[in-house]
Scaffold this motif. Structure first.
Motif, short mmCIF file in Angstrom:
data_model
loop_
_atom_site.label_atom_id
_atom_site.label_comp_id
_atom_site.label_asym_id
_atom_site.label_seq_id
_atom_site.Cartn_x
_atom_site.Cartn_y
_atom_site.Cartn_z
N ASN A 130 20.52 -185.39 -48.09
CA ASN A 130 20.76 -184.13 -47.40
C ASN A 130 19.49 -183.41 -46.98
O ASN A 130 19.56 -182.29 -46.47
CB ASN A 130 21.63 -183.22 -48.26
CG ASN A 130 23.09 -183.65 -48.25
OD1 ASN A 130 23.78 -183.48 -47.26
ND2 ASN A 130 23.53 -184.23 -49.36
N ASN A 131 18.36 -184.04 -47.19
CA ASN A 131 17.09 -183.46 -46.75
C ASN A 131 16.31 -184.42 -45.85
O ASN A 131 15.10 -184.29 -45.71
CB ASN A 131 16.24 -183.05 -47.95
CG ASN A 131 16.73 -181.75 -48.57
OD1 ASN A 131 16.60 -180.68 -47.99
ND2 ASN A 131 17.34 -181.85 -49.74
N ILE A 132 17.01 -185.37 -45.24
CA ILE A 132 16.35 -186.26 -44.29
C ILE A 132 15.90 -185.46 -43.09
O ILE A 132 16.69 -184.72 -42.47
CB ILE A 132 17.28 -187.40 -43.85
CG1 ILE A 132 17.58 -188.34 -45.01
CG2 ILE A 132 16.69 -188.16 -42.67
CD1 ILE A 132 18.60 -189.41 -44.68
N LYS A 133 14.64 -185.59 -42.73
CA LYS A 133 14.10 -184.96 -41.53
C LYS A 133 13.05 -185.87 -40.92
O LYS A 133 12.26 -186.49 -41.64
CB LYS A 133 13.47 -183.60 -41.84
CG LYS A 133 14.46 -182.46 -41.98
CD LYS A 133 13.74 -181.12 -42.06
CE LYS A 133 14.74 -179.98 -42.19
NZ LYS A 133 14.04 -178.66 -42.25
N SER A 171 10.61 -186.00 -37.06
CA SER A 171 10.32 -185.48 -35.73
C SER A 171 9.58 -186.54 -34.94
O SER A 171 8.76 -187.29 -35.47
CB SER A 171 9.46 -184.21 -35.82
OG SER A 171 10.15 -183.19 -36.49
N GLU A 206 13.60 -182.88 -33.41
CA GLU A 206 13.71 -182.97 -34.86
C GLU A 206 15.10 -183.49 -35.18
O GLU A 206 16.09 -182.94 -34.72
CB GLU A 206 13.51 -181.61 -35.53
CG GLU A 206 13.64 -181.67 -37.05
CD GLU A 206 13.53 -180.31 -37.72
OE1 GLU A 206 12.39 -179.89 -38.00
OE2 GLU A 206 14.59 -179.68 -37.95
N SER A 227 17.73 -184.38 -38.25
CA SER A 227 17.93 -184.08 -39.67
C SER A 227 19.35 -184.43 -40.08
O SER A 227 20.25 -184.57 -39.25
CB SER A 227 17.65 -182.60 -39.95
OG SER A 227 18.51 -181.77 -39.19
N LYS A 253 22.32 -183.18 -42.88
CA LYS A 253 22.75 -182.15 -43.82
C LYS A 253 24.26 -182.18 -43.92
O LYS A 253 24.96 -182.24 -42.90
CB LYS A 253 22.28 -180.77 -43.34
CG LYS A 253 22.51 -179.63 -44.33
CD LYS A 253 21.52 -179.71 -45.49
CE LYS A 253 21.65 -178.51 -46.41
NZ LYS A 253 20.78 -178.61 -47.59
#
Length: 351
Positions: free
Chosen positions: A210-213, A215, A336, A338, A340
């Protein structure tokens, strides 16, 4: 990266058929209803000469006439954005008849389509340094009730929606037939993302998931078409990777006719051609062969054998491709990406 002007509320939408045209049902009815819908929204309509044609093999007309139509419609000031009539099979054959010098020098214009239209959405990025939209084709806008994904695609063209999230459900079996040409999506399947960091699968409830990010600059499309371009004179990926090395690349990939072994071969081929240099993440759409397993290989191991070696996020079963709904992707844009709450999000930055 060149970004076209967004479609104004009184602008003109051009329809082109560089791949299949809307010459048979259910596409004729869908296309005509789409035109009426856009007219009711206040847009003018400009149809290219091939939109109702079926004189070609795997495309609407001869490669020469399809290439001429695409060049003329893209460089014309009579329309402000182009939407492709449909996908098909042999759009690659028109590329030699597209006047790329004119395309590069022309005022940039949004072009939207998917599948076989990768032959233009991708090459606009890598040859003309111009952003494009990997999104619905024309007849999709003729459905009885627009899905949020189709509204998002219109929002991208108008510039009103540059923050896109995935959708809760997806369609495994379409209700569209010749006798029922414009049904809404048959949303029967709950969307569940599958994600890896490198080759390590993440638990969907974990903090890491849940914190995959990531860019980077988005490029990609349908793998069936991409590997066909690889190694040809139209392959400018090395130059693109070099130009945007500081940004890094987020590859978005999906597939149509490829089985799981073909997907694995495609990944191997792109990797060994150096396409994944500077990769920051992979976003993989649901393959049309969703759920297929052959000799112990499934859609996940087909991807992760190659993608897993880069130790970057690999997000699979995303809302992209041939099993709708699909998020509109501004191909060529910086974004970006992500994850969540088991959903994927694209925030576009047009730089």
């Amino acid at each position: 990266m060149r970004y076209p002007h967004f479609l104004a509320c009184n602008g003109n939408i051009g329809f082109v058929a560089p791949s299949f045209g809307c010459a048979t049902e259910p596409y004729i009815t869908g296309f005509k209803k789409a035109q009426e819908r856009f007219k009711n929204l206040g847009y003018g309509i400009v149809n290219g000469p091939n939109v109702y044609e079926a004189n070609g093999i795997g495309i609407s007309n001869t490669p020469e006439l399809c290439g001429q139509e695409l060049t003329d419609m893209y460089t014309s000031d009579k329309s402000d954005a182009l939407i492709s009539c449909g996908g098909g099979e042999l759009m690659c054959e028109i590329l030699g008849y597209v006047d790329w010098d004119k395309i590069v020098k022309a005022e940039p214009k949004w072009f939207m389509g998917y599948s076989d239209n990768t032959n233009f959405t991708f090459l606009l990025n890598t040859i003309a340094d111009t952003a494009s939209v990997y999104g619905p084709c024309a007849a999709a806008f003729g459905v009885d009730k627009l899905h949020n994904s189709q509204l998002d695609a219109i929002g991208v063209l108008t510039g009103e929606k540059l923050n896109i999230s995935g959708y809760d459900m997806w369609e495994k079996e379409s209700l569209k037939t010749e006798d029922n040409p414009t049904p809404a999506y048959n949303l029967t399947e709950k969307k569940v993302l599958t994600a890896y960091i490198g080759d390590k699968k993440l638990d969907n409830s974990s903090e890491s998931f849940n914190n995959i990010k990531a860019s980077g600059r988005l490029i990609g499309g349908c793998m069936d078409c991409l590997v066909n371009l690889l190694g040809t004179k139209y392959d400018k990926v090395k130059e693109f990777n070099s130009k945007y090395s500081d940004d890094g690349i987020i590859w978005f990939l999906e597939s149509c006719d490829l089985n799981v072994f073909s997907i694995r071969r495609a990944m191997w081929q792109m990797d060994n051609a150096g396409w994944f240099e500077n990769v920051k993440a992979f976003v993989i759409g649901r393959p049309l062969v969703y759920g297929q397993e052959m000799m112990g290989l499934d859609q996940y191991s087909a991807i992760i054998k190659t993608a897993g070696r880069y130790n970057v996020p690999v997000i699979m079963d995303a809302d992209l491709g041939h099993l709708p709904p699909a998020m509109p992707v501004i191909s060529g844009a910086y974004a970006e990406v992500s994850v969540k709450d088991d959903n994927i999000h694209f925030l576009y930055e047009l730089k």
